[in-house]
Design a protein around this motif. Structure first.
Motif, short mmCIF file in Angstrom:
data_model
loop_
_atom_site.label_atom_id
_atom_site.label_comp_id
_atom_site.label_asym_id
_atom_site.label_seq_id
_atom_site.Cartn_x
_atom_site.Cartn_y
_atom_site.Cartn_z
N PHE A 199 47.70 79.75 61.54
CA PHE A 199 48.92 80.54 61.65
C PHE A 199 49.64 80.63 60.31
CE2 PHE A 199 50.38 82.20 65.71
CZ PHE A 199 49.34 81.81 66.53
N ARG A 200 49.62 79.52 59.54
CA ARG A 200 50.29 79.57 58.24
C ARG A 200 49.57 80.53 57.31
NH1 ARG A 200 50.85 73.63 58.09
NH2 ARG A 200 52.81 73.25 59.15
N ARG A 223 50.49 84.17 57.93
CA ARG A 223 51.89 84.49 58.17
C ARG A 223 52.41 85.54 57.21
NH1 ARG A 223 55.53 79.49 57.56
NH2 ARG A 223 54.64 79.73 55.51
N GLN A 268 45.99 89.37 61.59
CA GLN A 268 47.07 88.63 62.25
C GLN A 268 47.03 88.88 63.75
OE1 GLN A 268 51.06 89.80 61.15
NE2 GLN A 268 51.50 87.70 60.58
#
Lengths: 107, 281
Positions: free
Chosen positions: A39-40, A43, A53
């Motif tokens: 997720f990082r 982002r 994403q």
């Protein structure tokens, strides 16, 4: 594209499910670290419609659905289907009988 | 006479008959008792990378498939998910909750020994009896519900794959033209063997090729796909009431299997690359 809602909410619920599945040391588990890292990494993008994403969000939502359904299925199984067979004493007790005691075992 | 033989050596021996007051069958254990579950025999689950891919280690032992092959998966994320499944087992190992492990075992062992073309043909054969193409005429509320919920998915599939599918209320089902089937065959041929096992699994669970493709193409979520697959049941539940130990049980199991299948397909057919954008001054 599927109606998924906010990625942050999916992430939070996914981490909650992983914590429930793992137990004490959930923060060191490879799944927890992998999800956070993924997720990082996705982002910050300057594109509004980042395909990677959305793919990651869909995968996270699918994994969340998997963990949640497995947990609920196991709970339902334990509650309704996990009891196994009754012993002969219990069966007799259902209609108010008791098994006879025969010295030396059954003939 | 299968009951006359003694039980296999790997089952724990039951206590002798004198210690229990139960009817004892000829092989020395209770009739109809389920086989004893395996206890969790490992402390730590970890992942390592071998030549064939990623492997799972239970303490120091390497995980093997039911046919005793080494358990290797091509994707790290899939290995992590399988390791999480093994790690989340408490006292006993419940194999029926470990859907990803089962899928990996099927892909590695191929117990039905089907090649790629046979898998594809089996998957496309579902189109003839696809759930979303089979419509009822009455009760009118259900017919209306089917039209409102299923028509958009069929239209999406027709547009996405440039085919004709249609729907039918006759008992023979829809008449799918051969060109439609060929389109799907060639589309499915672009997936690798592992992903195809997953796709065929999802189709078998949802009983619909169209719903599975819209799920794999990320057009709908797993919950929505399961809802559409069980549309008639949901209608009857809303009409007559919900029975938790049957309806919810089946719903959770279907959701778990479909989610596992979809995740399996995506993890086996992705190739993630991280492209770093250059800063523009």
């Amino acid at each position: 594209m599927a109606a998924l809602g906010a990625p942050l909410r999916t992430l939070r619920e996914l981490l909650r499910e992983l914590r429930r599945a793992a137990g004490r040391s959930y923060r060191d588990s490879p799944a927890y670290r992998h999800v956070l890292a993924a997720f990082r990494a996705h982002r910050v993008t300057s594109e509004k419609l980042c395909r990677a994403q959305q793919e990651l969000h869909f995968q996270a939502a699918t994994y969340l659905c998997l963990l949640r359904s497995v947990r609920e299925h196991e709970a339902l199984h334990r509650e309704y289907h996990g009891r196994g067979e009754r012993s002969p004493q219990e069966v007799a007790g259902l209609v108010g009988f008791r098994l006879p005691q025969q010295p030396g075992g059954k003939g | 006479l299968w009951w006359a033989r003694s039980p296999p050596a790997w089952l724990p021996r039951p206590p002798p008959a004198a210690a229990r007051n139960c009817p004892v069958g000829p092989c020395g254990r209770r009739a109809y008792a389920p086989p004893a579950e395996r206890k969790r025999f490992y402390q730590n689950v970890s992942i390592s990378q071998g030549e064939g891919g990623f492997e799972i280690n239970l303490d120091h032992r390497k995980l093997k498939t039911p046919q005793a092959k080494l358990f290797t998966v091509p994707s790290e994320a899939l290995a992590i998910a399988v390791a999480t499944e093994w790690d989340s087992q408490r006292d006993t190992i419940k194999f029926y909750t470990m859907h990803l492990t089962t899928l990996c075992n099927t892909a590695l062992d191929n117990p039905t020994q089907r090649n790629k073309m046979q898998l594809i043909r089996a998957a496309v054969k579902f189109l003839d009896t696809d759930t979303v193409c089979y419509r009822v005429e009455e009760p009118p509320a259900l017919a209306e519900l089917q039209k409102n919920e299923w028509d958009p998915v069929v239209t999406w599939a027709e547009k996405r794959y440039n085919v004709t599918i249609g729907s039918s209320t006759s008992i023979l089902g829809p008449n799918i033209p051969a060109s439609t089937k060929e389109t799907f065959v060639s589309h499915l041929a672009s997936y690798n063997m592992w992903a195809l096992q997953g796709i065929e699994f999802v189709i078998t669970q949802l009983k619909s090729l169209i719903l599975s493709m819209s799920l794999i193409d990320r057009h709908i979520t797993v919950e929505k796909a399961v809802l559409l697959s069980r549309l008639e049941e949901e209608y009857q539940i809303r009409r007559w009431g919900n029975v938790e130990w049957a309806h919810d049980y089946d719903l959770c199991e279907l959701r778990a299997r479909t989610a596992a299948g979809t995740l399996f397909v995506h993890l086996c057919s992705e190739s993630s690359t991280v492209k770093h954008k250059l800063l523009q001054d």
